[in-house]
Design an enzyme around this catalytic site. Sequence first.
Site, PDB file in Angstrom:
ATOM      1  N   LYS A 253       0.851  -1.201   0.000  1.00 16.00           N
ATOM      2  CA  LYS A 253       0.000   0.000   0.000  1.00 16.00           C
ATOM      3  C   LYS A 253       0.881   1.243   0.000  1.00 16.00           C
ATOM      4  O   LYS A 253       2.105   1.138   0.189  1.00 16.00           O
ATOM      5  CB  LYS A 253      -0.942  -0.026   1.210  1.00 16.00           C
TER       6      LYS A 253
ATOM      7  N   TYR B 218      14.231  31.171   5.323  1.00 17.89           N
ATOM      8  CA  TYR B 218      13.068  31.814   5.939  1.00 17.89           C
ATOM      9  C   TYR B 218      13.186  31.846   7.461  1.00 17.89           C
ATOM     10  O   TYR B 218      13.624  30.881   8.087  1.00 17.89           O
ATOM     11  CB  TYR B 218      11.798  31.043   5.585  1.00 17.89           C
TER      12      TYR B 218
HETATM   13  C1  LIG Z   1      -3.506  -4.092   8.417  1.00 23.76           C
HETATM   14  C2  LIG Z   1      -2.040  -3.992   8.198  1.00 23.76           C
HETATM   15  N1  LIG Z   1      -1.300  -5.106   8.162  1.00 23.76           N
HETATM   16  C3  LIG Z   1       0.033  -5.066   7.978  1.00 23.76           C
HETATM   17  C4  LIG Z   1       0.688  -3.864   7.829  1.00 23.76           C
HETATM   18  C5  LIG Z   1       2.182  -3.867   7.646  1.00 23.76           C
HETATM   19  O1  LIG Z   1       2.811  -3.315   8.761  1.00 23.76           O
HETATM   20  P1  LIG Z   1       4.386  -3.254   8.819  1.00 23.76           P
HETATM   21  O2  LIG Z   1       4.797  -2.221   7.836  1.00 23.76           O
HETATM   22  O3  LIG Z   1       4.693  -2.877  10.227  1.00 23.76           O
HETATM   23  O4  LIG Z   1       4.884  -4.599   8.456  1.00 23.76           O
HETATM   24  C6  LIG Z   1      -0.037  -2.682   7.875  1.00 23.76           C
HETATM   25  C7  LIG Z   1       0.643  -1.389   7.761  1.00 23.76           C
HETATM   26  O5  LIG Z   1       0.337  -0.406   8.351  1.00 23.76           O
HETATM   27  C8  LIG Z   1      -1.446  -2.741   8.061  1.00 23.76           C
HETATM   28  O6  LIG Z   1      -2.188  -1.634   8.112  1.00 23.76           O
END
Ligand SMILES: Cc1ncc(COP(=O)(O)O)c(C=O)c1O
Length: 368
Positions: A39, A261
Amino acid sequence: MTQHGATKWADVDPSAITHNTSLIKQLVGEKTAVMAVVKADGYGHGAAPSARAAIAGGATWLAVSSVTEGIELRKAGIVEPILNLGYTPPSALSAAIAAKLALTVYDREGLALLKTAATEIGVHVKVDTGMHRLGAAPQEAVQLAIDVDADPNLRLQGFWTHFADADQDPAFTREQLHVFLDARSALIRAGVTGFLSHAANSPGLLRFPEARLDLVRAGLILYGVRPVREWADLPGLRPALRWQTIVTNVLTVPAGGSVGYGRRFVAREPARVAAIAVGYADGLHRHASDRGRAIVRGVAVPIAGTISMDQAALDVSTVPGVTVGDVVTLIGEEGGATLSAHDLAEASGTISYEVLCAISNRVPRRYL
Ligand SMILES: Cc1ncc(COP(=O)(O)O)c(C=O)c1O
């Protein structure tokens, strides 16, 4: 070196993601599948290249946070199973089905929506075991999963939960796992089997072997970054991203002169200052003003003054010979010096996850 006139870029090494995935696969063993969490554009590394690299390393599932992200992977030609961890709006359902995404369900409305489609959909029911964000209370989740299983079109592929604090609170994590396993037992007692149980994110899978279950959802460590900088788990992990820019001007600021700035940096004695072509619109958090560092000619030097939208400045007084065009490393290794995503996160008052995701589209990704 700059290519095609770029003044900033992020080099992504897919072979590092493949390597990291195979380390995770070795750690969790044959019986546990790896779901690569890609993601947020693969945590800034590019969703499709990261997905392909993780699959080459042994991942058999992919995870996204929206239907849009899942469709993007399908458009890139990725055929492996993809789970949408997040909410599926009614208006996105037909596109999600066309893309053959597996969907998360955590309430009656969500289940009713999927039933309206009257077509085959893979479903993962999410249990809220303490995160209190998405997820059904355990008993309700069990009933939802039973109802999914009973529907001729819906396929119960997964039953899952998410840890709130696996990197810091072992007792709470174990309690969450306990609640989850109790719910899973109730589901099995009701005669439902054949689904994947999953709970562990990166800290969960590293620190709680008992939470690895049928599948782990690995995000951050895929990209070679540990959830906690002091952890030494999986010593062979390789960071997959290096973020660089160039020096665009070098000047001497006289004693008493200021940079940028707000005149936040004031030279106590004459200072050599190098402007660089990265600012907060590229993802260099403004909070790192006067706190962060960058590597020039193998030396980690401080950011001088306020980070602006397109530029920042470095105090290069200690580094001889800095000239326009010199490569500057914000994350990565150069000339024996290293700055990690954790270093930049600390300077930015945030976590490595955010630093990586925040590198904006204005920074071209170059795949090695
Ligand atoms: C539902 C879920 N599972 C797994 C993960 C993966 O987490 P990580 O990056 O700590 O492995 C995430 C990331 O936020 C998540 O939202």
